[in-house]
Design an enzyme around this catalytic site. Sequence first.
Site, PDB file in Angstrom:
ATOM      1  N   ASP A 407      32.019   4.689  30.998  1.00 21.16           N
ATOM      2  CA  ASP A 407      33.262   5.229  31.497  1.00 21.16           C
ATOM      3  C   ASP A 407      34.326   4.889  30.445  1.00 21.16           C
ATOM      4  OD1 ASP A 407      35.188   6.139  33.273  1.00 21.16           O
ATOM      5  OD2 ASP A 407      35.554   4.103  33.973  1.00 21.16           O
ATOM      6  N   THR A 409      38.225   4.885  31.014  1.00 19.19           N
ATOM      7  CA  THR A 409      39.370   4.146  31.528  1.00 19.19           C
ATOM      8  C   THR A 409      38.895   2.883  32.233  1.00 19.19           C
ATOM      9  OG1 THR A 409      40.286   6.297  31.935  1.00 19.19           O
ATOM     10  CG2 THR A 409      41.488   4.422  32.813  1.00 19.19           C
ATOM     11  N   LYS A 571      56.652  17.574  35.254  1.00 24.05           N
ATOM     12  CA  LYS A 571      56.017  16.845  34.167  1.00 24.05           C
ATOM     13  C   LYS A 571      54.526  17.148  34.183  1.00 24.05           C
ATOM     14  CE  LYS A 571      54.760  12.112  35.563  1.00 24.05           C
ATOM     15  NZ  LYS A 571      54.686  12.131  37.003  1.00 24.05           N
ATOM     16  N   GLY A 683      36.901  11.046  33.104  1.00 27.89           N
ATOM     17  CA  GLY A 683      37.586  12.072  33.871  1.00 27.89           C
ATOM     18  C   GLY A 683      38.822  12.573  33.145  1.00 27.89           C
ATOM     19  N   ASP A 684      39.136  11.952  32.027  1.00 26.91           N
ATOM     20  CA  ASP A 684      40.355  12.301  31.309  1.00 26.91           C
ATOM     21  C   ASP A 684      40.276  13.673  30.667  1.00 26.91           C
ATOM     22  OD1 ASP A 684      42.549  10.727  31.362  1.00 26.91           O
ATOM     23  OD2 ASP A 684      41.593   9.159  30.165  1.00 26.91           O
ATOM     24  N   LYS A 776      28.798  12.769  36.503  1.00 25.15           N
ATOM     25  CA  LYS A 776      28.379  11.650  35.663  1.00 25.15           C
ATOM     26  C   LYS A 776      26.940  11.278  36.007  1.00 25.15           C
ATOM     27  CE  LYS A 776      32.865   9.428  34.995  1.00 25.15           C
ATOM     28  NZ  LYS A 776      33.608   8.174  35.100  1.00 25.15           N
ATOM     29  N   ASN A 800      34.489   5.672  40.976  1.00 20.58           N
ATOM     30  CA  ASN A 800      33.945   6.945  40.516  1.00 20.58           C
ATOM     31  C   ASN A 800      32.740   6.760  39.597  1.00 20.58           C
ATOM     32  OD1 ASN A 800      35.479   5.778  38.572  1.00 20.58           O
ATOM     33  ND2 ASN A 800      36.328   7.685  37.790  1.00 20.58           N
TER      34      ASN A 800
END
Lengths: 1169, 367
Positions: A407, A409, A571, A683-684, A776, A800
């Site tokens: 992963d 993050t 934003k 997930g980014d 994943k 996750n």
Amino acid sequence: MLRWIRQQLGFDPPHQSDTRTVYVANRFPQHGHYVPQRFADNRIISSKYTVWNFVPKNLFEQFRRIANFYFLIIFLVQLMIDTPTSPITSGLPLFFVITVTAIKQGYEDWLRHKADNEVNGAPVFVVRSGSLVQTRSKNIRVGDIVRVAKDETFPADLALLSSDRADGTCHITTASLDGETNLKTHYSVAETSVCQSVSQLEALQAVVECQQPEADLYRFVGRITVTQHGEEIVRPLGPENLLLRGARLKNTKEIYGVAVYTGMESKMALNYKCKSQKRSAVEKSMNTFLIIYLVILLFEAVLSTILKYAWQAEEKWNEPFYNQKTEQERNSSPILKFISDFLAFLVLYNFIIPISLYVTVEMQKFLGSFFIGWDLDLYHEESDQKAQVNTSDLNEELGQVEYVFTDKTGTLTENEMQFRECSINGTKYREVNGKLVPEGMTDDSPDGSTPRLIGEELLFLQAVSLCHTVQISYDQPDCLVGGGDPFSHANGFSSNHMEYYASSPDEKALVEATKRIGVAFTGSNGDVMEIKAFGKAEKYKLLHVLEFDADRRRMSVILQTPSGGKVLFTKGAESAILPFTTSGEIEKTRLHVDEFALKGLRTLVVACRHFSPEEYIDVDRRLNAARTALQQREERLQEAFSYIERDLQLLGATGVEDKLQDKVQETIEALRLAGIKVWVLTGDKHETAVSVSLSCGHFHRTMNILELLQQRSDNECAEQLRRLARRIKEDHVIQHGLVVDGASLSLALREHEKLFMEVCKNCSAVLCCRMAPLQKAKVVRLLKTSPEKPITLAIGDGANDVSMIQEAHVGIGIMGKEGRQAVRNSDYAIARFKFLSKLLLVHGHFYYIRIATLVQYFFYKNVCFITPQFLYQFFCLFSQQTLYDSVYLTLYNICFTSLPILVYSLFEQLVHPHILQNKPGLYRDISKNSLLSFRTFLYWTLLGFCHAFIFFFGSYILMGEDTTLMGNGQILRANRQLMFGNWTFGTLVFTVMVITVTLKLALETQFWTWMNHFVTWGSIAFYFIFSLFYGGIIWPFLHTQDMYFVFVQLLSSGSAWFAIIIIVITCLFPDVVKKVFYRHLQPTSTQKSQSLSAPQAQTLSCMESLCCYQHGQSGCSRLAHLLEQMTGQCKASANNCHASSNRSWSDTENFYSNDRSILTLSPIEASHC
Amino acid sequence: MATSYNAKDEDGHITVSGPSGGTLRSKKPENTAFKQQRLPAWQPILTAGTVLPAFFIIGLIFIPIGIGLYVTSNNIKEFEIDYTGVDMSSPCFNCSQSFSWNSTRPCTCTIPFYLDQPYESNVFMYYGLSNFYQNHRRYVKSRDDNQLNGDPESLKGPSKECEPYAKHDNKPIAPCGAIANSMFNDTLELFYNDPNGTKIQIPLNKTGIAWWTDKHVKFRNPEGNNHNLTAVFQGTTKPVNWRRPVYELDDDPENNGFINEDFIVWMRTAALPTFRKLYRIIPRKSSMVPTLPSGNYTLEVVYNYPVRSFEGRKRMILSTISWMGGKNPFLGIAYMTVGSVCFFLGVVLLIIHHKYGNRNNSADISN
């Protein structure tokens, strides 16, 4: 009674009806139809056994294992038929094995009991008979009213009755359940929310009806019936009314709730997955070997039976005058005799299946796994966390990993967002000490003076501090949580400590940053948001929130400013906003954003739009229409959003840094050198992922990066894949990296799995972004089930990642910020990503070598043990006469040869751990289960057979076909030549065998601690002492005294000693020769690194760790070379200190202090390492 | 990285970290050699360099030992004669043909032989049997050690392991079992044919042929020191194949009954189907005269034991012994072989060490 038993055994579900009726505070109706219901109590039971059922249940489970069952059968066969060996010979080892396993399992269960008791015994407050009573968690019954205070976890699933707030709401966080860290608001029913004190609750008459327990965390259907002044008010209850066990109360002083589901029926307990049993590659090959041995056993037994009947065909062999059969034997049916003969041979040879293998493996794994937790190098000082082993079954799998899925993050990065830079109206700013400093200017303004911000800057900060979904938790002043921001005081905030909670860490970081700079978000009250801009409070009315979604990749708020104007702040990702901007420094900002991204910062772009009153009316109308639409609401909302979010005025961009963890780059590099492919699954979004990938060394600058992104259709995807495959083929010199996003991946996996795998395998680094948790797991499974069946490892920290961790062969949890979910579901848990390299390269390597040798050696020693017995049958008419005495048969595996291998498998270190860590390439030596390959297995088995032949025929020849090797009995009577019998012969073979087998292990041992010496020589000594003792007594309860003084007579013969020595040496020296030849002619890299003598290795490794990987290999090898030149001169003396393998510098001889002084003179700072 | 160095550094860090660190018990693992897996250890590496001396030493020790053993073994004199009587020409042919268990008149045969060397010191006389499976399971277990140890209960009620040799005519057999029942019962006598024509019987010692522990501990007559063995064995019957009951095996009360040494020797079952068992010892007379001078001898056999039914052979062996036991050239040969192979390999390794050893040490591992 019967039903109770069935319930206890779990056959009957305890509930029959669809709903359960819960009387609040257990005030049952005095009249009317009341059916008592049984509910589980609030005990959490993770333990398997109780004191009462331990013995039967544990025995049952143990005999479900094939090996144990096999030995049980053998034991029963021995009880039934006329066997050559007494039932004790297999009964006692079996008993021993079962007992040891039972003790281990009992101990583990005791630990679980202790953990359960801790949970079940936690103090809780319950309203009972009109007052607040403190009791233990396990005593909560369904219907009890429970009080939970701030920051406590809920002890059961509660329906919220009231909180200390007037509106009856409370905030909770469910991080430990699903990993979501944001605050969630839960509500109580208006009728009950007024009951804020015990006395009021006492008067409450209410009944909750709800569905039976189910595992879905987000589903709850029920209703509450409150009786007030004689009339019944019915209110619906949903998931927003239910407080789940395991969640934590935040931001609310206390709540009262009624327990609805308790104990094992709570949603958290129902979500306990019985962990799927992962089996290591070693265990699988072990089972294969067992089957091969079973075949050998059957073959030997069948062959012996057939040969026996071939011999018996002739009367003179079958029944010579001196050896008549009994009547019974003559009359029994030939078929029965045949079967019983076959079984007897089976019993005779059954020791070829090593009975104690499983128990030794289990002990080794269990005891060996402590070393991971004890390792100081895997201990993280800041968080005070050491490595944690949840499954010791997989230790050796750590040495076999081929793919690492990580992963991003929280695993590669700290998951600690830090606002770094921003770009406002085309000017770049950095944050220095809570102030924004434009680029090019130094922070030289005198402290204390409030910097005057110009209009755009203020607007930008307002936008950032308002456009979010952050919530605030006020800490009580007496609370000692140190999360408070030191800047809040510096900036003159007298308010309580505030803590922001957000579902996105970026938002949190931004809000915190604006607070530091001077524009603080101080809370929202209903639809009013308050900020304090440089001490001046401003109130904004929140009109609309245009929520974030993955397609738009932006979010907006529409606010009414204090002056009454309507403004939209938005934003989002720059690609989602810049196209819709019409004013502002678009080009400059775009440049800045790219710059930020290159630095690995996560970027967001902020824009605003001022509405004229007419415009706002239009917007409001559209939004409301879309929100209330009954059909196609989604589409219409999208349409409305895109109508609103346009003609934006660009305000600026933010750059938030997610700091990389320490030494991530080195770790990934080491893993790559070890032949492990690293895949990053995140997930980014793709830009951020790529930049992090680059900065952590996963992707190199020199790498050719292939992309498989935003594929919309099958064909397109296939086409792109083919193109990529072609490109790889054309250009196989440079390394390739692949970037895939989630959507394209699912397309690729659906139809073109093979093609995709083809591309992936040729890429040295793969990055998957925009991955859903399940995806994943899918990727892991795809690799796992690919034809090569590689061993996969998944590492992650959040909820996750759980599915991926559970799917992979080895799952590793990072003890990070996102709850304990990953840790709980992992096999191993470590505090930092960098520990992975030691865990795999050192511990994995050790464990694998230890267990592989253990398994092979076990088969070897049992072949040695039983083959002479088989050979002896050729000399005794296949009459099933044993070669060894029963006691020797029994004790061989459990006493004479058990400890050396166990100690070996706990302490063996083939190579010094520092060399292992510094030369990741050594990991390749053991990849693909190489030490348990069929070739090595064959080698060990054949070696066993060879040794057995030498034992048997060596003894045979040296003892002579006549009894020429006879004791001359000098000790007992001068010059008497006495004869030996069959037991003496067997004892000679056995003695030679025990010595050879023990010494063979000694040859394998590279790391001789005092314990190895103790058990190795101790085992041999024990054998001699035991034999002397056993042969020295007429045993009163044995009906034969076969072994009486046999051992003494054997040893008193000089030639027996000569025979023992020559046989042992004959067995072992070819093995030594083979080892030496292979080492010199075909050395493995492991062996090469062994030949670095220990002190040399030590200094060398110090050297190598000095030049860290950024400096490249060339610099390193140059230094190493220099060092080698220096140490080369002292090789002679270095040889003398093999033994001093101590790692510490201070312990080495003075001699090396020279080297050290050179090291400290070297320009590279030692503190790096 | 030097761990202890590092650890010290971290220790220092902890003390700085303030009161919270002091009150909470740190989970930090102990920095002990055991837990950090760095117990002091000897790490031998099998290289040509380390193995070489061992090989040379083995070679240098084993070859002389082997030669010594071989010479010793060759110095042992051994004479063997087969008296089964398979051939028509053999003097025992008639006896071997006309065998019956219950013949009353013993069959005797005389076999002349010539010793070309004098036998010095004590000479051991063996009988050897071939194709006789004393190691058959049914046979091996067919005995009752309790009975043989003088247990009165076992005397009257032998263990069922002895079946079918436990009872005869409803009387317990003493000693019971197949081993005892098939005891070797040929009588061998040795005569020296003096060159002047007289036939001198050579004295044979019947005692000292069994293990001391067997004779004095494992085997015991019932009721200990009662010399009237006939009374002791009252109520039992002799084994079927025996001609005399157990209490008439010898005249010497110290060598009669269960402690008869011929019987004890027979009861120690042989490991292999071809075996020899010690029969008598010919004690040396004096250091001057050889025990058995070279010359003509006669072996007189009272032929009782049938072996033709299972194609067995009977032999008589005369042998001297040395400090290492009986004649066994194999031990010497094995030592010489292993020693020379070790030596040879030592040379090969020396060459390898010379050629590859240096390169190997300097070779680095390519990552």
